[in-house]
Design an enzyme around this catalytic site. Sequence first.
Site, PDB file in Angstrom:
ATOM      1  N   CYS A  14      -9.566   9.590 124.924  1.00 49.30           N
ATOM      2  CA  CYS A  14      -8.960   9.766 123.605  1.00 49.30           C
ATOM      3  C   CYS A  14      -7.835  10.813 123.609  1.00 49.30           C
ATOM      4  O   CYS A  14      -8.023  11.943 124.069  1.00 49.30           O
ATOM      5  CB  CYS A  14     -10.025  10.185 122.610  1.00 49.30           C
ATOM      6  N   LYS A  59       7.831   6.730 121.667  1.00 46.01           N
ATOM      7  CA  LYS A  59       7.517   5.607 122.575  1.00 46.01           C
ATOM      8  C   LYS A  59       8.788   5.062 123.225  1.00 46.01           C
ATOM      9  O   LYS A  59       9.812   4.929 122.567  1.00 46.01           O
ATOM     10  CB  LYS A  59       6.896   4.460 121.778  1.00 46.01           C
ATOM     11  N   ARG A 119       8.338   7.360 109.128  1.00 46.93           N
ATOM     12  CA  ARG A 119       6.892   7.133 109.031  1.00 46.93           C
ATOM     13  C   ARG A 119       6.094   8.401 109.324  1.00 46.93           C
ATOM     14  O   ARG A 119       6.551   9.286 110.058  1.00 46.93           O
ATOM     15  CB  ARG A 119       6.431   5.988 109.923  1.00 46.93           C
ATOM     16  N   ARG A 169      -6.712  12.314 121.075  1.00 50.86           N
ATOM     17  CA  ARG A 169      -6.959  13.372 120.086  1.00 50.86           C
ATOM     18  C   ARG A 169      -8.290  14.068 120.302  1.00 50.86           C
ATOM     19  O   ARG A 169      -8.913  14.556 119.352  1.00 50.86           O
ATOM     20  CB  ARG A 169      -6.888  12.788 118.670  1.00 50.86           C
ATOM     21  N   ASP A 196       4.150   6.661 125.501  1.00 50.08           N
ATOM     22  CA  ASP A 196       4.449   7.622 124.439  1.00 50.08           C
ATOM     23  C   ASP A 196       4.727   8.930 125.166  1.00 50.08           C
ATOM     24  O   ASP A 196       3.821   9.509 125.797  1.00 50.08           O
ATOM     25  CB  ASP A 196       3.219   7.753 123.510  1.00 50.08           C
ATOM     26  N   CYS A 237     -14.183   7.623 122.823  1.00 48.44           N
ATOM     27  CA  CYS A 237     -13.611   7.049 124.040  1.00 48.44           C
ATOM     28  C   CYS A 237     -13.199   8.217 124.930  1.00 48.44           C
ATOM     29  O   CYS A 237     -12.503   9.128 124.466  1.00 48.44           O
ATOM     30  CB  CYS A 237     -12.394   6.196 123.699  1.00 48.44           C
ATOM     31  N   ARG A 277       6.798  12.812 112.542  1.00 47.90           N
ATOM     32  CA  ARG A 277       7.596  12.999 113.752  1.00 47.90           C
ATOM     33  C   ARG A 277       8.801  12.062 113.769  1.00 47.90           C
ATOM     34  O   ARG A 277       9.885  12.439 114.148  1.00 47.90           O
ATOM     35  CB  ARG A 277       6.703  12.742 114.970  1.00 47.90           C
ATOM     36  N   TYR A 278       8.577  10.816 113.371  1.00 49.94           N
ATOM     37  CA  TYR A 278       9.677   9.863 113.253  1.00 49.94           C
ATOM     38  C   TYR A 278      10.205   9.936 111.829  1.00 49.94           C
ATOM     39  O   TYR A 278       9.446  10.204 110.898  1.00 49.94           O
ATOM     40  CB  TYR A 278       9.188   8.437 113.516  1.00 49.94           C
ATOM     41  N   CYS A 287     -15.589   9.257 114.741  1.00 48.67           N
ATOM     42  CA  CYS A 287     -15.490   7.869 115.210  1.00 48.67           C
ATOM     43  C   CYS A 287     -16.895   7.374 115.516  1.00 48.67           C
ATOM     44  O   CYS A 287     -17.795   8.177 115.789  1.00 48.67           O
ATOM     45  CB  CYS A 287     -14.670   7.776 116.491  1.00 48.67           C
ATOM     46  N   ASP A 331      -2.075   8.200 127.663  1.00 49.32           N
ATOM     47  CA  ASP A 331      -1.417   9.483 127.378  1.00 49.32           C
ATOM     48  C   ASP A 331      -1.929  10.592 128.302  1.00 49.32           C
ATOM     49  O   ASP A 331      -3.077  10.564 128.744  1.00 49.32           O
ATOM     50  CB  ASP A 331      -1.697   9.900 125.922  1.00 49.32           C
TER      51      ASP A 331
HETATM   52  S1  SF4 Z   1      -9.444   6.565 120.961  1.00 49.95           S
HETATM   53 FE1  SF4 Z   1     -10.122   8.497 119.981  1.00 49.95          FE
HETATM   54  S2  SF4 Z   1      -9.645   8.237 117.825  1.00 49.95           S
HETATM   55 FE2  SF4 Z   1      -9.599   6.188 118.744  1.00 49.95          FE
HETATM   56  S3  SF4 Z   1     -11.678   5.375 118.473  1.00 49.95           S
HETATM   57 FE3  SF4 Z   1     -11.617   6.329 120.474  1.00 49.95          FE
HETATM   58  S4  SF4 Z   1     -12.347   8.423 120.143  1.00 49.95           S
HETATM   59 FE4  SF4 Z   1     -11.784   7.603 118.134  1.00 49.95          FE
END
Ligand code: SF4
Length: 364
Positions: free
Chosen positions: A128, A334, A112, A130, A327, A125, A108-109, A121, A290
């Site tokens: 998250c 960002k 990088r 994603r 972001d 979380c 995207r940038y 994972c 986000d």
């Molecule tokens: S924020 Fe998402 S990608 Fe990062 S550790 Fe937590 S669940 Fe995994």
Amino acid sequence: MRIDFPSTDEERRSDWKWQLQHRIKTKEELSAKLRLTEDEISSFENCSEFFEFSVTPYYLALADPNDPRCPIRLQIVPRGEELIRNPLERQDPLAEETFMPVKGVTHRYPDRAIWYLSHVCAVYCRFCTRKRKVSKSFHTPGKEEWEQALEYFKTHSEIREVILSGGDPLNLSNEKLDYLLGELKSIPHINQVRIHSRYPVTLPMRIDSELCAIFKKHYPLYLVTHFNHAKEITPLVREKTAQLALEGGVTILNQGVLLKGINDSAETLTELFYGLTAIGIKPYYLHQCDEVWGSTGFRVEIEKGAEIMKKIRGRISGLSVPLYVVDLTGGGGKVPLPGDYLVEKKERSYVFRNYRDDLYEIGY
Ligand code: SF4
């Protein structure tokens, strides 16, 4: 209060593979460890249908079994707020899938690229970014896609940095990491390689001598981790991050997320930032949460975030203060969120307000 896992001895609990294999995944297993609220019980199935629930015994043991407002618990246990559908929230808020020239790579940038190496994972979380693909292993790129990605990096000389991300890239075996790091380091125009991993927080036992030897072999490497609260800085974390820096030669930085009810006060963040600096981790970014679907309950107003950061900046060492950023939803990148320090521009001077709310005038 501490949660005990009585049937396991210390040696097995300190094995990262044991921790992954014994992750707590069901409501029944979780309610044997925490006294769940009615909301947590009734939301569990509906929320985990959208985004899997999983936590290592190590990380769960940091949670307070009796306090539903515990900052560890709020990060991992599904709650009804996750089911709020805010029209501004998106499945892919940073448009990472839009800027994807080959599977598993976001470019995207200009200079990088992000490379998603694993969609697993240790802990999921609830906020998250994603969650659209993390925890869904069928999205994980395989060997063929790795080769396509490496070819892309080799043929795009504008790429100076590759960020290994996921999920968690440290979920890969040491052999695979060694191979991929070796390939990246052999590309002449790649200036730096960065690893994004939450394992120093949720699975610190992943850091061992074998992994550090691989990192040292591919020196220099930058590892950006993700602590959100001082409660996450345990004696094991202190030991393992020291090992990562001293044996592995890795530079460690932190990007946390500002989260409602978890760390949204100057006192809590000060404790976190000082705690990180004390163990050799530089606070790098503090992210505005986000706009991913189901994150409304975590998001703090930007004005409040800027006010908190203004209180912190000036009171504690600049070395311990990260940059507060958002972001931009839609893939805008960002942007920093500084407080309103510049109050007025006069004919020959500027007027600033400092962290104590005092005014100072400087010329130009
Ligand atoms: S924020 Fe998402 S990608 Fe990062 S550790 Fe937590 S669940 Fe995994």
